[in-house]
Design a protein around this motif. Structure first.
Motif, PDB file in Angstrom:
ATOM      1  N   SER A 107       6.801   0.922  -9.486  1.00  0.00           N
ATOM      2  CA  SER A 107       7.515   1.149  -8.224  1.00  0.00           C
ATOM      3  C   SER A 107       6.713   0.585  -7.060  1.00  0.00           C
ATOM      4  N   THR A 108       7.428   0.073  -6.068  1.00  0.00           N
ATOM      5  CA  THR A 108       6.770  -0.324  -4.822  1.00  0.00           C
ATOM      6  C   THR A 108       7.363   0.508  -3.688  1.00  0.00           C
ATOM      7  N   ALA A 109       6.533   0.732  -2.679  1.00  0.00           N
ATOM      8  CA  ALA A 109       6.991   1.410  -1.462  1.00  0.00           C
ATOM      9  C   ALA A 109       6.433   0.624  -0.286  1.00  0.00           C
ATOM     10  N   ALA A 110       7.029   0.823   0.875  1.00  0.00           N
ATOM     11  CA  ALA A 110       6.441   0.222   2.072  1.00  0.00           C
ATOM     12  C   ALA A 110       5.103   0.914   2.318  1.00  0.00           C
ATOM     13  N   GLY A 111       5.101   2.233   2.217  1.00  0.00           N
ATOM     14  CA  GLY A 111       3.886   3.005   2.486  1.00  0.00           C
ATOM     15  C   GLY A 111       3.603   4.011   1.384  1.00  0.00           C
ATOM     16  N   THR A 112       4.326   5.130   1.398  1.00  0.00           N
ATOM     17  CA  THR A 112       4.038   6.180   0.409  1.00  0.00           C
ATOM     18  C   THR A 112       5.270   6.572  -0.414  1.00  0.00           C
ATOM     19  N   GLY A 113       4.982   7.192  -1.560  1.00  0.00           N
ATOM     20  CA  GLY A 113       6.077   7.759  -2.356  1.00  0.00           C
ATOM     21  C   GLY A 113       6.205   7.193  -3.762  1.00  0.00           C
ATOM     22  N   ASN A 167      19.859  -3.881  -7.972  1.00  0.00           N
ATOM     23  CA  ASN A 167      20.512  -5.155  -8.319  1.00  0.00           C
ATOM     24  C   ASN A 167      19.728  -6.360  -7.793  1.00  0.00           C
ATOM     25  N   HIS A 168      18.999  -6.160  -6.711  1.00  0.00           N
ATOM     26  CA  HIS A 168      18.379  -7.296  -6.029  1.00  0.00           C
ATOM     27  C   HIS A 168      16.989  -7.644  -6.594  1.00  0.00           C
ATOM     28  N   LYS A 169      16.548  -8.851  -6.282  1.00  0.00           N
ATOM     29  CA  LYS A 169      15.270  -9.329  -6.818  1.00  0.00           C
ATOM     30  C   LYS A 169      14.192  -9.308  -5.735  1.00  0.00           C
ATOM     31  N   GLY A 170      13.735  -8.088  -5.442  1.00  0.00           N
ATOM     32  CA  GLY A 170      12.718  -7.894  -4.411  1.00  0.00           C
ATOM     33  C   GLY A 170      11.327  -7.758  -5.020  1.00  0.00           C
ATOM     34  N   SER A 171      10.465  -7.030  -4.316  1.00  0.00           N
ATOM     35  CA  SER A 171       9.061  -6.880  -4.737  1.00  0.00           C
ATOM     36  C   SER A 171       8.952  -6.216  -6.112  1.00  0.00           C
ATOM     37  N   THR A 172       9.710  -5.168  -6.306  1.00  0.00           N
ATOM     38  CA  THR A 172       9.589  -4.395  -7.549  1.00  0.00           C
ATOM     39  C   THR A 172      10.036  -5.236  -8.736  1.00  0.00           C
ATOM     40  N   TYR A 173      11.154  -5.922  -8.571  1.00  0.00           N
ATOM     41  CA  TYR A 173      11.660  -6.814  -9.621  1.00  0.00           C
ATOM     42  C   TYR A 173      10.592  -7.859  -9.990  1.00  0.00           C
ATOM     43  N   ALA A 208       1.777   0.247  -2.598  1.00  0.00           N
ATOM     44  CA  ALA A 208       2.347   0.167  -1.243  1.00  0.00           C
ATOM     45  C   ALA A 208       2.234  -1.283  -0.793  1.00  0.00           C
ATOM     46  N   VAL A 209       3.350  -1.921  -0.530  1.00  0.00           N
ATOM     47  CA  VAL A 209       3.331  -3.365  -0.247  1.00  0.00           C
ATOM     48  C   VAL A 209       3.482  -3.696   1.242  1.00  0.00           C
ATOM     49  N   GLN A 210       3.788  -2.694   2.045  1.00  0.00           N
ATOM     50  CA  GLN A 210       4.020  -2.916   3.495  1.00  0.00           C
ATOM     51  C   GLN A 210       4.998  -4.072   3.709  1.00  0.00           C
ATOM     52  N   ALA A 211       6.086  -4.045   2.965  1.00  0.00           N
ATOM     53  CA  ALA A 211       7.044  -5.157   3.051  1.00  0.00           C
ATOM     54  C   ALA A 211       8.439  -4.695   2.643  1.00  0.00           C
ATOM     55  N   MET A 212       9.432  -5.464   3.080  1.00  0.00           N
ATOM     56  CA  MET A 212      10.810  -5.172   2.691  1.00  0.00           C
ATOM     57  C   MET A 212      11.309  -6.125   1.609  1.00  0.00           C
ATOM     58  N   PRO A 246      12.467   0.462  -6.691  1.00  0.00           N
ATOM     59  CA  PRO A 246      11.871   0.599  -5.365  1.00  0.00           C
ATOM     60  C   PRO A 246      11.781   2.097  -5.052  1.00  0.00           C
ATOM     61  N   THR A 247      10.841   2.483  -4.228  1.00  0.00           N
ATOM     62  CA  THR A 247      10.773   3.881  -3.796  1.00  0.00           C
ATOM     63  C   THR A 247      11.795   4.082  -2.682  1.00  0.00           C
ATOM     64  N   TYR A 248      12.728   4.957  -2.937  1.00  0.00           N
ATOM     65  CA  TYR A 248      13.746   5.283  -1.932  1.00  0.00           C
ATOM     66  C   TYR A 248      13.607   6.759  -1.562  1.00  0.00           C
ATOM     67  N   CYS A 249      13.263   7.007  -0.310  1.00  0.00           N
ATOM     68  CA  CYS A 249      13.095   8.392   0.163  1.00  0.00           C
ATOM     69  C   CYS A 249      12.196   9.177  -0.794  1.00  0.00           C
ATOM     70  N   MET A 250      11.052   8.560  -1.132  1.00  0.00           N
ATOM     71  CA  MET A 250       9.991   9.138  -1.957  1.00  0.00           C
ATOM     72  C   MET A 250      10.376   9.338  -3.425  1.00  0.00           C
ATOM     73  N   ARG A 251      11.524   8.841  -3.848  1.00  0.00           N
ATOM     74  CA  ARG A 251      11.957   9.040  -5.234  1.00  0.00           C
ATOM     75  C   ARG A 251      12.425   7.723  -5.844  1.00  0.00           C
TER      76      ARG A 251
HETATM   77  C1  LIG Z   1      16.848   3.503   1.282  1.00  0.00           C
HETATM   78  C2  LIG Z   1      15.402   3.196   1.397  1.00  0.00           C
HETATM   79  C3  LIG Z   1      14.463   4.220   1.345  1.00  0.00           C
HETATM   80  C4  LIG Z   1      13.107   3.936   1.409  1.00  0.00           C
HETATM   81  N1  LIG Z   1      12.220   4.975   1.303  1.00  0.00           N
HETATM   82  C5  LIG Z   1      10.892   4.704   1.347  1.00  0.00           C
HETATM   83  C6  LIG Z   1       9.933   5.766   1.214  1.00  0.00           C
HETATM   84  O1  LIG Z   1      10.245   6.914   0.987  1.00  0.00           O
HETATM   85  N2  LIG Z   1       8.615   5.448   1.333  1.00  0.00           N
HETATM   86  C7  LIG Z   1       8.197   4.166   1.596  1.00  0.00           C
HETATM   87  O2  LIG Z   1       7.005   3.946   1.707  1.00  0.00           O
HETATM   88  N3  LIG Z   1       9.074   3.142   1.671  1.00  0.00           N
HETATM   89  C8  LIG Z   1      10.421   3.379   1.546  1.00  0.00           C
HETATM   90  N4  LIG Z   1      11.313   2.335   1.616  1.00  0.00           N
HETATM   91  C9  LIG Z   1      10.807   0.955   1.609  1.00  0.00           C
HETATM   92  C10 LIG Z   1      10.788   0.367   0.197  1.00  0.00           C
HETATM   93  O3  LIG Z   1      10.333   1.315  -0.742  1.00  0.00           O
HETATM   94  C11 LIG Z   1       9.885  -0.852   0.074  1.00  0.00           C
HETATM   95  O4  LIG Z   1      10.225  -1.820   1.033  1.00  0.00           O
HETATM   96  C12 LIG Z   1       9.918  -1.420  -1.324  1.00  0.00           C
HETATM   97  O5  LIG Z   1       8.821  -2.277  -1.513  1.00  0.00           O
HETATM   98  C13 LIG Z   1      11.218  -2.189  -1.569  1.00  0.00           C
HETATM   99  O6  LIG Z   1      11.206  -2.728  -2.864  1.00  0.00           O
HETATM  100  P1  LIG Z   1      12.123  -3.986  -3.245  1.00  0.00           P
HETATM  101  O7  LIG Z   1      11.562  -5.188  -2.497  1.00  0.00           O
HETATM  102  O8  LIG Z   1      11.971  -4.120  -4.713  1.00  0.00           O
HETATM  103  O9  LIG Z   1      13.502  -3.649  -2.812  1.00  0.00           O
HETATM  104  C14 LIG Z   1      12.678   2.595   1.564  1.00  0.00           C
HETATM  105  C15 LIG Z   1      13.618   1.576   1.642  1.00  0.00           C
HETATM  106  C16 LIG Z   1      14.966   1.856   1.565  1.00  0.00           C
HETATM  107  C17 LIG Z   1      15.971   0.720   1.634  1.00  0.00           C
END
Ligand SMILES: Cc1cc2nc3c(=O)[nH]c(=O)nc-3n(C[C@H](O)[C@H](O)[C@H](O)COP(=O)(O)O)c2cc1C
Length: 229
Positions: free
Chosen positions: A120-126, A10-16, A152-156, A81-86
């Motif tokens: 998809s974006t992740a903080a690190g991997t997935g 729903n939110h407008k983060g990195s992936t959006y 991988a964006v290294q960001a929230m 967004p990548t959540y728990c690698m999925r």
């Molecule tokens: C519930 C949850 C699970 C996450 N799982 C992962 C993960 O498996 N690997 C990773 O690198 N980052 C993980 N993250 C971090 C997000 O993937 C990352 O911050 C992403 O860029 C968020 O995208 P958004 O700004 O569009 O919300 C997780 C974050 C949340 C809230």
């Protein structure tokens, strides 16, 4: 060009923002956006009503609004967004609710000429496995042209991404848009093979219902017709 964006959040983060950036590369386009779960806040209940009649799905109206926009689009952009690698749970819930669109049930002819991008974006991997969750569904819907963009964006959130990374994202997305404009849709061997397998299944009455076999028959797919040119 008609573009439909399906956001698995729903939110407008990195992936959006990356999805939006891509959609904006196509100039004067007709863009429709849906946010999950806001626009479809349900899970499949496994009632199988849809096998006989898709309109009997308890969530048909909400789902159909999204699917109509998907069917009308030239380009589909999925973001999660990548959540728990999925992929996000709301994206998975949406895909479960569209399972009758799979080639194993009632594939739609229009899907076989569409382009799609999964982001998809992740903080690190997935991102790879998160994207795969969606590309798999698109493949079984019959979409022949699918591009992926994972980073991988290294960001929230978008504001936390470094300027250097944002510059790279913009360059990547511009390049990807150019490719999407230039390349033609071609129905490849893998899609043709899967369609053939599903056709054999229907011919041998191994499908889920007579309704589905009749659908294949009406489309001429049990004879010589195919959903692609
Ligand atoms: C519930 C949850 C699970 C996450 N799982 C992962 C993960 O498996 N690997 C990773 O690198 N980052 C993980 N993250 C971090 C997000 O993937 C990352 O911050 C992403 O860029 C968020 O995208 P958004 O700004 O569009 O919300 C997780 C974050 C949340 C809230």
């Amino acid at each position: 060009m008609k573009i439909t964006l399906i956001h698995g959040q729903n939110h407008k983060g990195s992936t959006y923002h990356i999805g939006k950036l891509l959609a904006e590369q196509f100039g004067d386009s007709d863009i429709q956006e849906f946010f999950l779960p806001k626009d479809l806040e349900h899970f499949c209940m496994g009632c199988y009503q849809c096998i006989e009649n898709e309109e009997k799905c308890p969530f048909y109206n909400e789902k159909n609004r999204i699917m109509q926009a998907i069917e009308a689009a030239d380009l589909l952009i999925f973001t999660t967004p990548t959540y728990c690698m999925r992929a996000s749970a709301s994206m998975k819930a949406f895909m479960d609710l569209t399972f009758t669109y799979w080639m194993s049930h009632k594939p739609r002819k229009c899907m076989f000429s569409k382009k799609a991008v999964v982001i998809s974006t992740a903080a690190g991997t997935g991102t790879k496995s998160a994207i795969k969750d969606i590309t798999n569904t698109l493949f079984y819907w019959g979409v022949p042209y699918i591009k992926e963009y994972g980073i991988a964006v290294q960001a929230m959130g978008w504001e936390q991404i470094s300027d250097k990374k944002k510059k790279k994202i913009k360059e990547d997305i511009t390049k990807l848009a150019r490719k999407l404009q230039k390349e033609k849709v071609h129905v490849g061997t893998k899609t043709r093979f899967m369609f053939h397998m599903m056709r054999m299944m229907q011919l041998n009455n191994w499908g889920a219902s007579k309704v589905e076999k009749d659908y294949w028959k009406q489309n001429g797919w049990l004879d010589k017709e195919r959903p692609w040119k």
